[in-house]
Design a protein around this motif. Structure first.
Motif, short mmCIF file in Angstrom:
data_model
loop_
_atom_site.label_atom_id
_atom_site.label_comp_id
_atom_site.label_asym_id
_atom_site.label_seq_id
_atom_site.Cartn_x
_atom_site.Cartn_y
_atom_site.Cartn_z
N HIS A 1 0.92 -1.27 -0.07
CA HIS A 1 0.02 -0.08 0.06
C HIS A 1 0.71 1.30 0.06
CE1 HIS A 1 -3.22 2.75 1.57
NE2 HIS A 1 -3.86 2.16 0.75
N LEU A 2 0.53 2.24 -0.72
CA LEU A 2 1.31 3.47 -0.94
C LEU A 2 0.87 4.59 -0.04
CD1 LEU A 2 3.76 4.99 -2.24
CD2 LEU A 2 2.28 5.33 -4.17
N GLN A 3 1.60 5.23 0.66
CA GLN A 3 1.40 6.24 1.55
C GLN A 3 2.09 7.52 0.87
OE1 GLN A 3 3.21 4.43 4.95
NE2 GLN A 3 1.63 5.21 6.37
N LYS A 4 1.24 8.58 0.87
CA LYS A 4 1.60 9.89 0.12
C LYS A 4 3.00 10.14 0.48
CE LYS A 4 -2.71 11.93 -0.42
NZ LYS A 4 -3.76 11.81 0.53
N ASN A 5 3.46 10.08 1.70
CA ASN A 5 4.75 10.56 2.29
C ASN A 5 6.01 9.61 1.83
OD1 ASN A 5 4.42 8.56 3.98
ND2 ASN A 5 4.47 9.68 5.89
N LYS A 6 5.43 8.57 0.92
CA LYS A 6 6.59 7.70 0.68
C LYS A 6 6.63 7.59 -1.04
CE LYS A 6 7.73 5.36 4.44
NZ LYS A 6 7.08 4.42 5.12
N ILE A 7 5.91 8.55 -1.75
CA ILE A 7 6.08 8.41 -3.23
C ILE A 7 7.36 8.90 -3.59
CG2 ILE A 7 5.20 9.93 -5.01
CD1 ILE A 7 2.42 9.98 -3.73
N LEU B 1 0.86 11.65 -6.69
CA LEU B 1 1.86 10.88 -7.56
C LEU B 1 2.03 11.45 -8.91
CD1 LEU B 1 3.74 8.36 -8.30
CD2 LEU B 1 1.49 7.18 -8.97
N ASN B 2 0.79 12.05 -9.32
CA ASN B 2 0.70 12.61 -10.66
C ASN B 2 1.75 14.04 -10.58
OD1 ASN B 2 -0.18 12.47 -13.61
ND2 ASN B 2 -0.98 14.65 -12.77
N LYS B 3 1.36 14.73 -9.50
CA LYS B 3 2.15 15.96 -9.24
C LYS B 3 3.58 15.65 -9.26
CE LYS B 3 -1.33 18.91 -6.97
NZ LYS B 3 -1.75 18.86 -5.59
N TYR B 4 3.81 14.87 -8.52
CA TYR B 4 5.31 14.30 -8.54
C TYR B 4 6.06 14.05 -9.74
CZ TYR B 4 9.94 12.87 -6.57
OH TYR B 4 11.32 12.68 -6.36
N LEU B 5 5.28 13.16 -10.69
CA LEU B 5 5.77 12.73 -11.94
C LEU B 5 5.95 13.81 -12.86
CD1 LEU B 5 3.58 9.50 -12.25
CD2 LEU B 5 6.13 9.72 -12.23
N ILE B 6 5.01 14.86 -12.83
CA ILE B 6 5.22 16.19 -13.72
C ILE B 6 6.65 16.75 -13.27
CG2 ILE B 6 4.48 18.55 -13.98
CD1 ILE B 6 1.55 17.19 -13.70
N GLU B 7 6.80 16.79 -12.02
CA GLU B 7 8.02 17.70 -11.41
C GLU B 7 9.21 16.96 -11.97
OE1 GLU B 7 6.81 18.57 -7.31
OE2 GLU B 7 9.04 18.36 -7.07
N ILE B 8 9.34 15.47 -11.92
CA ILE B 8 10.61 14.84 -12.27
C ILE B 8 10.74 14.41 -13.91
CG2 ILE B 8 10.97 14.15 -10.00
CD1 ILE B 8 10.06 11.33 -10.86
N ASP B 9 9.30 14.94 -14.65
CA ASP B 9 9.23 14.69 -16.08
C ASP B 9 9.30 13.25 -16.20
OD1 ASP B 9 8.74 15.09 -18.71
OD2 ASP B 9 10.64 15.73 -19.14
#
Ligand SMILES: *Cc1c(COP(=O)(O)O)cnc(C)c1O
Length: 230
Positions: free
Chosen positions: A73-79, A102-110
């Motif tokens: 299970h994925l917790q937000k603080n572990k993304i 998760l999507n926001k972070y993926l945008i950040e790291i492209d």
């Protein structure tokens, strides 16, 4: 262990009748030395359910496995920590707010990320996952499809803990039906992974349509939670 692995691959080949089935070796609690042996004996894909454990173990197995799958299970603080481990697939998404993060972070790291949506086919309250209900799942998918960095590759379930073949079959066939339905309506055939079946029920799962199974104890023996890497 090599015998276990050979036996599993052979039994799967019989039941799968030509269809490709990916075996994810679930390596939680297993030491890197033992995982290394399994990789030498024909395992290609490994699955972990704790990020901290994976963080310690995976660097020791660098270049030895083809794919790392996150099955917990994925917790937000572990993304961020999880994405640093470059999971080929995250099996266990069931929250829109976590997907959003998760999507926001993926945008950040492209980057882009393949995921599965977890469905609770056994209706046991202790389990994660969305209800096995077409309307509810459709609503979830409609929103999840707006996250442009996330690719929904399929569905995942953990069947009811039971030795009753009928009970297991019901869980698996329920997921297969939802998979086909959603692929037809919203996903336009984009889903191609049905992750279901573990050590005691993987052959039944494949008979019901699984093309990815997650196998731990049938490869490594019973888990000892006091031993190994934590
Ligand atoms: C531990 C685990 C498995 C493997 O269980 P076994 O019964 O040992 O094969 C599979 N899937 C998930 C999500 C798990 O946590």
């Amino acid at each position: 262990m090599k015998e276990n692995i050979d036996r599993i691959y052979q039994s799967i080949a019989k039941v799968a009748a030509g269809k490709e089935v990916k075996v994810i070796a679930v390596t939680k609690t297993i030491t890197p030395e033992v995982v290394d042996e399994a990789l030498a004996a024909g395992i290609e894909y490994i699955g972990e359910n704790k990020i901290q454990e994976a963080e310690r173990k995976l660097p020791l197995l660098k270049n030895k496995f083809q794919e790392f799958h996150y099955i917990g299970h994925l917790q937000k603080n572990k993304i961020k920590k999880l994405l640093a481990l470059e999971p080929a697939l995250i099996h266990s998404m069931d929250s829109l707010s976590t997907l959003n993060q998760l999507n926001k972070y993926l945008i950040e790291i492209d980057k882009y990320q393949d995921i599965l949506v977890q469905v609770n086919t056994s209706e046991e309250e202790s389990k994660f996952g969305l209800r096995a209900d077409e309307t509810e799942l459709s609503r979830f998918m409609e929103k999840a499809l707006t996250f442009n960095r996330i690719r929904i590759k399929g569905l995942m379930t953990i069947a009811e803990y039971s030795n009753d073949e009928k009970v297991l079959r019901l869980c698996f066939s329920k997921l297969k039906r939802l998979f086909d339905k959603l692929n037809e309506t919203l996903l336009e055939g984009e889903m191609n992974v049905l992750s279901m079946g573990m050590s005691n029920d993987y052959l039944t799962a494949i008979e019901e349509g699984a093309n990815m199974v997650r196998i731990g104890s049938a490869i490594f023996g019973e888990r000892n939670y006091n031993k190994g890497i934590k």
